[in-house]
Design a protein around this motif. Structure first.
Motif, PDB file in Angstrom:
ATOM      1  N   ASN A  15      53.133  41.063  13.214  1.00 31.55           N
ATOM      2  CA  ASN A  15      54.302  40.442  12.592  1.00 31.55           C
ATOM      3  C   ASN A  15      53.892  39.197  11.806  1.00 31.55           C
ATOM      4  N   GLY A  16      54.477  39.063  10.626  1.00 30.03           N
ATOM      5  CA  GLY A  16      54.180  37.919   9.770  1.00 30.03           C
ATOM      6  C   GLY A  16      53.084  38.176   8.757  1.00 30.03           C
ATOM      7  N   LEU A  39      53.493  52.511  12.326  1.00 28.52           N
ATOM      8  CA  LEU A  39      54.285  51.466  12.953  1.00 28.52           C
ATOM      9  C   LEU A  39      55.501  52.074  13.648  1.00 28.52           C
ATOM     10  N   ASP A  40      56.085  51.297  14.569  1.00 24.64           N
ATOM     11  CA  ASP A  40      57.272  51.802  15.262  1.00 24.64           C
ATOM     12  C   ASP A  40      58.453  51.852  14.296  1.00 24.64           C
ATOM     13  N   GLY A  45      58.609  46.405   6.679  1.00 19.23           N
ATOM     14  CA  GLY A  45      57.451  45.947   5.921  1.00 19.23           C
ATOM     15  C   GLY A  45      56.165  46.623   6.361  1.00 19.23           C
ATOM     16  N   GLY A  46      55.050  45.937   6.110  1.00 13.78           N
ATOM     17  CA  GLY A  46      53.739  46.493   6.437  1.00 13.78           C
ATOM     18  C   GLY A  46      53.268  47.534   5.437  1.00 13.78           C
ATOM     19  N   LYS A  97      53.825  44.126   1.927  1.00 19.28           N
ATOM     20  CA  LYS A  97      55.131  43.563   2.280  1.00 19.28           C
ATOM     21  C   LYS A  97      55.055  43.021   3.707  1.00 19.28           C
ATOM     22  N   GLU A  98      55.577  41.814   3.908  1.00 18.52           N
ATOM     23  CA  GLU A  98      55.485  41.153   5.212  1.00 18.52           C
ATOM     24  C   GLU A  98      55.996  42.061   6.335  1.00 18.52           C
ATOM     25  N   LEU A  99      55.191  42.160   7.385  1.00 19.63           N
ATOM     26  CA  LEU A  99      55.535  42.979   8.557  1.00 19.63           C
ATOM     27  C   LEU A  99      56.460  42.179   9.470  1.00 19.63           C
ATOM     28  N   LYS A 100      57.595  42.799   9.843  1.00 22.44           N
ATOM     29  CA  LYS A 100      58.591  42.147  10.698  1.00 22.44           C
ATOM     30  C   LYS A 100      59.090  43.123  11.759  1.00 22.44           C
ATOM     31  N   ASN A 101      59.534  42.583  12.867  1.00 21.27           N
ATOM     32  CA  ASN A 101      60.193  43.342  13.947  1.00 21.27           C
ATOM     33  C   ASN A 101      59.345  44.481  14.494  1.00 21.27           C
TER      34      ASN A 101
END
Length: 137
Positions: A15-16, A39-40, A45-46, A97-101
């Protein structure tokens, strides 16, 4: 005649993690990313985002253009076993793209075929982009 090495590293991103729009260093000829997991479903993002540069006639292009100078061409979701390969030239713009959650960490191999001497024939711009690799040569 050019000396070329295959340089790569294993990376993890949680994350981030995100990256601005950029092309790779002047020394990189061909770039690749190999993703080891997906990713889950709740993560945002990511993605590896590929951009087109809007000003097609500009010759001295900044290696880290602003978002308003580009338009999103494709967004590639990291999936297990997915391999992305591209030529590094003046307009090989990409970002993450910023990875979140995300409860998971993004695992990937990043690298490329890299010049140890000489000039990348695909980079015409006079604006340079060097990475830490450059300090070793």
């Amino acid at each position: 005649k050019r000396n070329i090495e295959l340089l790569f590293d294993y990376s993890q991103a949680g994350n981030g993690y995100g990256r601005e729009i950029h092309r790779d260093s002047d020394e990189r000829l061909i770039v690749f990313l190999l993703y080891f997991n997906q990713l889950d479903k709740k993560s945002e993002g990511g993605t590896l985002d590929i951009y087109n540069y809007k000003n097609k006639i500009e010759k001295n292009i900044n290696p880290q253009p602003l978002y308003e100078e580009c338009e999103l061409a494709k967004s590639i979701k990291p999936d297990s076993g997915k391999l992305v390969i591209f030529l590094n030239d003046d307009t090989s713009f990409h970002a993450v793209k910023e990875l979140k959650n995300s409860k998971l960490t993004r695992h990937f191999l990043y690298g490329g075929f890299t010049l140890t001497s000489g000039k990348n024939p695909f980079i015409k711009s006079k604006k340079k982009m060097h990475t830490n690799f450059y300090i070793y040569y």
